[in-house]
Write a protein that holds these residues in place. Structure first.
Motif, PDB file in Angstrom:
ATOM      1  N   TYR A 182      18.201 -51.336   8.331  1.00 40.71           N
ATOM      2  CA  TYR A 182      19.528 -51.053   8.882  1.00 40.71           C
ATOM      3  C   TYR A 182      20.580 -51.161   7.780  1.00 40.71           C
ATOM      4  CZ  TYR A 182      24.007 -52.284  10.974  1.00 40.71           C
ATOM      5  OH  TYR A 182      25.328 -52.347  11.270  1.00 40.71           O
TER       6      TYR A 182
ATOM      7  N   TYR B 269      26.831 -49.234  11.173  1.00 42.37           N
ATOM      8  CA  TYR B 269      27.043 -48.445  12.396  1.00 42.37           C
ATOM      9  C   TYR B 269      28.497 -47.997  12.444  1.00 42.37           C
ATOM     10  CZ  TYR B 269      29.322 -52.452  14.654  1.00 42.37           C
ATOM     11  OH  TYR B 269      30.169 -53.480  14.966  1.00 42.37           O
TER      12      TYR B 269
ATOM     13  N   LEU C 245      27.066 -45.173  19.460  1.00 38.82           N
ATOM     14  CA  LEU C 245      27.117 -45.454  18.026  1.00 38.82           C
ATOM     15  C   LEU C 245      26.328 -44.438  17.211  1.00 38.82           C
ATOM     16  CD1 LEU C 245      26.118 -49.203  18.396  1.00 38.82           C
ATOM     17  CD2 LEU C 245      28.448 -48.340  18.228  1.00 38.82           C
ATOM     18  N   LYS C 246      26.741 -44.240  15.989  1.00 33.32           N
ATOM     19  CA  LYS C 246      25.941 -43.590  14.952  1.00 33.32           C
ATOM     20  C   LYS C 246      25.506 -44.730  14.045  1.00 33.32           C
ATOM     21  CE  LYS C 246      26.613 -39.058  15.480  1.00 33.32           C
ATOM     22  NZ  LYS C 246      25.631 -38.094  15.740  1.00 33.32           N
ATOM     23  N   VAL C 247      24.205 -44.967  13.990  1.00 32.70           N
ATOM     24  CA  VAL C 247      23.688 -46.087  13.221  1.00 32.70           C
ATOM     25  C   VAL C 247      22.928 -45.544  12.017  1.00 32.70           C
ATOM     26  CG1 VAL C 247      22.306 -48.185  13.298  1.00 32.70           C
ATOM     27  CG2 VAL C 247      23.516 -47.430  15.347  1.00 32.70           C
ATOM     28  N   THR C 248      23.307 -46.013  10.846  1.00 35.42           N
ATOM     29  CA  THR C 248      22.710 -45.553   9.605  1.00 35.42           C
ATOM     30  C   THR C 248      21.636 -46.540   9.158  1.00 35.42           C
ATOM     31  OG1 THR C 248      24.804 -44.549   8.992  1.00 35.42           O
ATOM     32  CG2 THR C 248      23.180 -44.810   7.243  1.00 35.42           C
TER      33      THR C 248
ATOM     34  N   TYR D 281      24.022 -56.453  15.298  1.00 40.79           N
ATOM     35  CA  TYR D 281      23.482 -55.696  14.168  1.00 40.79           C
ATOM     36  C   TYR D 281      23.250 -56.554  12.932  1.00 40.79           C
ATOM     37  CZ  TYR D 281      23.303 -51.345  16.640  1.00 40.79           C
ATOM     38  OH  TYR D 281      22.952 -50.364  17.540  1.00 40.79           O
TER      39      TYR D 281
ATOM     40  N   THR E 115      19.924 -41.411  10.145  1.00 40.42           N
ATOM     41  CA  THR E 115      20.858 -41.846  11.178  1.00 40.42           C
ATOM     42  C   THR E 115      20.252 -41.682  12.565  1.00 40.42           C
ATOM     43  OG1 THR E 115      22.691 -41.154   9.775  1.00 40.42           O
ATOM     44  CG2 THR E 115      23.182 -41.470  12.092  1.00 40.42           C
TER      45      THR E 115
ATOM     46  N   GLU F  77      22.734 -44.254  19.033  1.00 45.52           N
ATOM     47  CA  GLU F  77      22.358 -45.369  19.894  1.00 45.52           C
ATOM     48  C   GLU F  77      23.458 -45.620  20.917  1.00 45.52           C
ATOM     49  OE1 GLU F  77      21.000 -48.825  17.729  1.00 45.52           O
ATOM     50  OE2 GLU F  77      19.886 -47.587  16.312  1.00 45.52           O
TER      51      GLU F  77
END
Length: 151
Positions: A88, A91, A114-117, A46, A122, A125
């Motif tokens: 990005y 996460y 994952l919760k990716v912000t 990331y 959001t 993933e």
């Protein structure tokens, strides 16, 4: 009762094949040290997403995923996602499953939900990666879902 030479050869061949086919594997699930390796890889992955270093991300793929996505296919998908959700931010690991197999086969598979912000919202993933025989960790699966990607 003596066995003929042909029967003896057959029996020895059969026993040899059976012994060669035997494997020994030990399996560990969600070991802390393996999970720490996975988290370190996620941080590296990331950080490259944040830097928009798509060439490096393409180099982190397993051979099978490279064949599936084609030349730069993975980075094209990440560029598309980035165009929809913007930059990005962070996460959060929602769930994980890490499995280490040692013995006749040596591999570690890492799977993270994952919760990716991102700047615009959001996404959920799921990313999977694998380490074979102590080599480099390679991404072998990726799935992103969000209503932001549809619009």
């Amino acid at each position: 009762m003596a066995l003929s030479t042909t029967k003896m050869a057959f029996v020895l061949t059969f026993v040899s094949v059976v012994l060669v086919q035997c494997t020994f594997n030990n399996i560990r699930i969600n070991a802390a040290e393996d999970n720490n390796d996975g988290k370190a890889f996620l941080n590296m992955y990331y950080s490259k997403v944040k830097a928009k270093d798509y060439n490096s991300l393409d180099n982190m793929l397993s051979d099978s995923l490279k064949r599936l996505t084609g030349n730069n296919g993975f980075s094209k998908m990440l560029i598309f996602i980035n165009s929809k959700v913007s930059t990005y931010n962070s996460y959060k690991i929602e769930d994980y499953y890490v499995r280490r197999i040692t013995g006749s086969v040596n591999e570690i598979s890492y799977n993270y939900k994952l919760k990716v912000t991102y700047q615009k919202g959001t996404t959920e993933e799921i990313i999977g990666f694998k380490r074979l025989n102590g080599g480099l960790i390679k991404v072998n699966s990726y799935h992103a879902y969000s209503d932001l990607l549809i619009h």
